[in-house]
Design an enzyme around this catalytic site. Structure first.
Site, PDB file in Angstrom:
ATOM      1  N   MET A 180      23.941   8.887   3.237  1.00  0.00           N
ATOM      2  CA  MET A 180      23.721  10.031   3.733  1.00  0.00           C
ATOM      3  C   MET A 180      24.000   9.942   4.852  1.00  0.00           C
ATOM      4  SD  MET A 180      23.153  12.876   3.005  1.00  0.00           S
ATOM      5  CE  MET A 180      22.645  13.460   1.497  1.00  0.00           C
ATOM      6  N   LYS A 240     -17.762  -1.008   5.494  1.00  0.00           N
ATOM      7  CA  LYS A 240     -18.227  -2.211   4.635  1.00  0.00           C
ATOM      8  C   LYS A 240     -19.585  -1.489   4.489  1.00  0.00           C
ATOM      9  CE  LYS A 240     -17.043  -6.179   2.968  1.00  0.00           C
ATOM     10  NZ  LYS A 240     -16.478  -7.640   3.355  1.00  0.00           N
ATOM     11  N   GLU A 263       0.861  -1.470  -0.016  1.00  0.00           N
ATOM     12  CA  GLU A 263       0.189   0.021   0.029  1.00  0.00           C
ATOM     13  C   GLU A 263       0.874   1.381   0.074  1.00  0.00           C
ATOM     14  OE1 GLU A 263      -0.547  -2.487   1.951  1.00  0.00           O
ATOM     15  OE2 GLU A 263      -2.468  -3.294   2.088  1.00  0.00           O
ATOM     16  N   PHE A 319     -11.867  -7.121  13.589  1.00  0.00           N
ATOM     17  CA  PHE A 319     -10.619  -7.719  13.046  1.00  0.00           C
ATOM     18  C   PHE A 319     -10.118  -6.934  12.010  1.00  0.00           C
ATOM     19  CE2 PHE A 319      -9.311  -9.703   9.471  1.00  0.00           C
ATOM     20  CZ  PHE A 319      -8.191 -10.848   9.918  1.00  0.00           C
ATOM     21  N   GLN A 320      -8.821  -6.175  12.066  1.00  0.00           N
ATOM     22  CA  GLN A 320      -8.426  -5.414  11.378  1.00  0.00           C
ATOM     23  C   GLN A 320      -9.722  -3.712  11.381  1.00  0.00           C
ATOM     24  OE1 GLN A 320      -8.062  -7.309   7.097  1.00  0.00           O
ATOM     25  NE2 GLN A 320      -6.445  -8.234   7.570  1.00  0.00           N
TER      26      GLN A 320
HETATM   27  C1  LIG Z   1      11.957   5.568   5.670  1.00  0.00           C
HETATM   28  C2  LIG Z   1      13.025   6.720   6.068  1.00  0.00           C
HETATM   29  N1  LIG Z   1      14.454   5.856   7.112  1.00  0.00           N
HETATM   30  C3  LIG Z   1      15.151   6.528   7.459  1.00  0.00           C
HETATM   31  C4  LIG Z   1      15.408   7.593   7.312  1.00  0.00           C
HETATM   32  C5  LIG Z   1      16.978   8.341   7.462  1.00  0.00           C
HETATM   33  N2  LIG Z   1      17.728   8.295   6.539  1.00  0.00           N
HETATM   34  C6  LIG Z   1      18.023   9.456   5.642  1.00  0.00           C
HETATM   35  S1  LIG Z   1      18.569   9.368   4.295  1.00  0.00           S
HETATM   36  C7  LIG Z   1      19.246   7.289   4.600  1.00  0.00           C
HETATM   37  C8  LIG Z   1      20.301   6.229   3.311  1.00  0.00           C
HETATM   38  C9  LIG Z   1      19.287   6.860   2.431  1.00  0.00           C
HETATM   39  O1  LIG Z   1      20.762   5.620   1.950  1.00  0.00           O
HETATM   40  P1  LIG Z   1      20.537   4.909   0.171  1.00  0.00           P
HETATM   41  O2  LIG Z   1      18.793   4.883   0.260  1.00  0.00           O
HETATM   42  O3  LIG Z   1      21.244   3.432  -0.043  1.00  0.00           O
HETATM   43  O4  LIG Z   1      21.252   6.676  -0.015  1.00  0.00           O
HETATM   44  P2  LIG Z   1      22.402   6.690  -0.181  1.00  0.00           P
HETATM   45  O5  LIG Z   1      22.412   8.123   0.696  1.00  0.00           O
HETATM   46  O6  LIG Z   1      23.773   5.704   0.395  1.00  0.00           O
HETATM   47  O7  LIG Z   1      22.922   7.572  -1.698  1.00  0.00           O
HETATM   48  C10 LIG Z   1      18.611   7.262   5.944  1.00  0.00           C
HETATM   49  C11 LIG Z   1      18.532   6.397   6.186  1.00  0.00           C
HETATM   50  C12 LIG Z   1      14.572   8.884   5.821  1.00  0.00           C
HETATM   51  N3  LIG Z   1      15.137   9.069   5.491  1.00  0.00           N
HETATM   52  N4  LIG Z   1      13.584   7.541   5.580  1.00  0.00           N
END
Ligand SMILES: Cc1ncc(C[n+]2csc(CCOP(=O)(O)OP(=O)(O)O)c2C)c(N)n1
Ligand SMILES: [Mg+2]
Length: 597
Positions: free
Chosen positions: A492, A181, A69, A131-132
């Site tokens: 990052m 529903k 979803e 449920f749900q």
């Molecule tokens: C759903 C979610 N969880 C955690 C984060 C924190 N976060 C921001 S950037 C990042 C790393 C992203 O890794 P990747 O997709 O491999 O991109 P890269 O920075 O390596 O290019 C994280 C964990 C986020 N922004 N979104």
């Protein structure tokens, strides 16, 4: 006898029935009346009546089955962001509905018009832990623009109509409609023209008063170092042409937010590209030196301002926004104007005159731009992520291309190195910064624009979060491309570890824990070592084609092969994780703390 219709309020061709029909059919008919041609919907017990009704409208609405979803919610956003129309997604109650929450919150922060339909347990058992059952309206109360729990099928046509109105008028945003529903099953005679009942909400776009327009024009005329700070509002309001005209008339340079990219052509000499934390040196210098900041359709996000008290410290601020609650929220404006930005710019363009002498300012900016462009080590023996995006841009800039992204370093490099020329062509989760956004957003964009090239520039962490949408691409015949910048890290976060935590690795390596990299003791991963997981094999399992590339001289032919592929295709680019996104203004700091290397 047919029920009377008011074509002004419905628009599309319509069927009217004097016979009772099911609540679910009324919902779907109302979608059709509003011109909906696509719904991203994942079924379950309490949403089955909607799905059954959707099969009766096969000639009007295409139903896409996402594989999660959240993917459906992001696909609806990809559809909405790339078209400006409402994106519609649908889920069952309980887990289906809670799986939508992140995409709803994401749409709220980025002001994207989507409608989320959720099944709900029958009204007699609401509140019994049936449920749900989850109270999804309660869960989503603060992350929607508006929300409904429908308890009477006679209200359905009105509520769905209101939802479109609320989602698209004023500052756009997500609307949730929770559908028990029994309400979906109930048989009632539809009345598609019930008047809307939205006390306290006009939906009328506010318009700047003539004296406010005059005051902006005077501020521009008097300024010597003006800068435009253009945000997502330019794109939501379809005001890119008016912005362009203003720049043509005045010669004022334009810095853009992440959401504003494409609101002004990134390859124009007066484009300052993105501003803020990972914005260009020149945009941040320009804003810091500005005597007038023209803030158009923006909300002074902390990723833009850094330390608020130092932001545009010596300049006057004109802030035009459609949402009065944004005015003076973060930064006080000298000239606050509540207005639809398209209207305000169109009016301004009628009377605006250029500042008396901008030449010196423009020259200064041109020097900053020349001396400190976004850059990287072009001699690097291997592929750097910036290089990969730059080549992608060169190979696709003359085609109608939509770029979606995940969240992380790759997202920032895409913002820096892919110079967008058009609005609605750069789809990125900006306010919420949600990993996993890219692939499903690309699904929605490709569906809306079958003839455009749609490329998700993604990170390995982000792609994995919604990788199941590869199945949607394959089964729904949506030839989306993914350029995966694989550094086997949460890059990052690694960058912040490197800068602010003495490079101590804290769960940011994405390979097996017995590798020295897991605790930051390695020297990187070579292409000869196995990149994990094997994205190409996974993609093949979903019916995709793809390849991996790590040698510099193979990059361009590999991108060309991706562009030529007729089906969904992934190009994995193996990149070092040691690269940092630069420049960088650390959180809460100022341009004086800007890190260049
Ligand atoms: C759903 C979610 N969880 C955690 C984060 C924190 N976060 C921001 S950037 C990042 C790393 C992203 O890794 P990747 O997709 O491999 O991109 P890269 O920075 O390596 O290019 C994280 C964990 C986020 N922004 N979104
Ligand atoms: Mg990564």
């Amino acid at each position: 006898m047919a029920t009377e219709v008011n074509p002004e309020t419905t628009g599309a061709e319509r069927q009217v029935s004097p016979q009772p029909i099911s609540g679910a059919d009324i919902v779907v008919q109302t979608l059709v009346n509003h011109g909906v041609d696509t719904v991203f919907a994942y079924p379950g017990g309490t949403s089955m009546p909607i799905h059954q009704a959707l099969t009766r409208f096969r000639d009007k609405i295409r139903v896409v089955l996402p594989r999660h979803e959240q993917g459906g919610g992001f696909a609806a956003q990809g559809y909405a962001r790339s078209t400006g129309k409402v994106g519609v997604c649908c889920a069952t109650s309980g887990p289906g509905a809670t799986n939508l929450v992140t995409s709803i919150a994401d749409a709220k922060l980025d002001s994207i018009p989507i409608i989320a339909l959720t099944g709900q347990v029958g009204t007699p058992v609401i509140g019994t832990d049936a449920f749900q059952e989850t109270p999804i309206v309660e869960v989503c109360r603060s992350v929607t623009k508006h929300h409904y729990l429908v308890t009477d099928a006679n209200d359905l046509a009105r509520i769905v109509r209101e939802a479109f109105y609320v989602a698209t008028t004023g500052r756009p945003g997500p609307v949730l409609i929770d559908l028990p529903k029994n309400v979906q099953i109930a048989q009632v005679v539809p009345d598609y023209d019930q008047p809307m009942d939205l006390p306290g909400y006009s939906g009328q776009s506010p318009q700047a008063r003539p004296e406010e327009i005059q005051a902006i024009a005077e501020a521009i005329k008097r300024s010597r170092r003006p800068v435009i700070y253009a945000g997502g509002g330019i794109i939501s309001a379809e005001a890119a042409e008016e912005l362009y005209a203003l720049v043509q008339k005045t010669g004022i340079p334009v810095a853009m937010t992440l959401k504003g990219l494409g609101g002004f052509p990134g390859d124009h000499p007066l484009s300052l590209d993105m501003l803020g934390m990972h914005g260009s040196v020149y945009s941040n210098y320009a804003v810091d030196n500005a005597d007038l900041l023209l803030a158009f359709g923006v909300r002074f996000d902390d990723r833009v301002t850094g330390k608020v008290s130092e932001f545009v410290k010596h300049g006057r601020i004109v802030h035009v926004d459609i949402d009065p609650s944004e005015i003076n929220k973060v930064k006080e404006a000298d000239l606050p104007v509540v207005s639809d930005i398209k209207y305000a710019l169109a009016e301004l363009n009628k009377i605006v005159e250029p500042p008396a002498d901008l030449e010196e300012w423009q020259r200064k900016i041109a020097v900053w731009k020349r001396d400190e462009p976004f850059d990287y080590d072009r001699k690097f023996d291997g592929i750097l992520p910036q290089h990969a995006i730059e080549e992608l841009w060169k190979l696709t800039r003359d085609r109608d291309t939509i770029i979606a992204t995940g969240v992380g370093q790759h997202q920032m490099w895409a913002a820096q190195f892919y110079k967008q020329r058009r609005p609605r062509a750069f789809l990125s989760s900006s306010g919420l910064g949600t990993m996993g956004f890219g692939l499903p957003a690309a699904v929605g964009a490709k569906l809306a624009h079958p003839d455009k090239l749609v490329i998700d520039v993604d990170g390995d962490g982000s792609l994995l979060m919604n990788i199941q949408e590869m199945a949607t691409c394959f089964c729904e015949k949506l030839p989306v491309k993914v350029m995966l910048l694989n550094n086997m890290h949460l890059g990052m976060v690694v960058q912040w570890e490197d800068r602010f935590h003495a490079a101590n690795r804290a769960h940011t390596y994405l390979g097996p824990i017995d590798h020295p990299e897991a605790i930051g003791m390695g020297n990187g991963i070579t292409p000869q070592e196995r990149y994990y997981p094997d994205f190409i094999t996974i993609a093949r399992g979903f019916g995709w084609d793809g390849r991996s590339v790590s040698a510099k001289d193979e990059l361009v032919p590999a991108i060309e092969a991706m562009l030529k592929a007729t089906g969904p295709y992934i190009l994995q680019v193996q990149i070092p994780y040691q690269e940092h996104v630069l420049p960088m203004i650390p959180s809460g700091m100022t341009v004086r703390e800007l890190i260049k290397e």
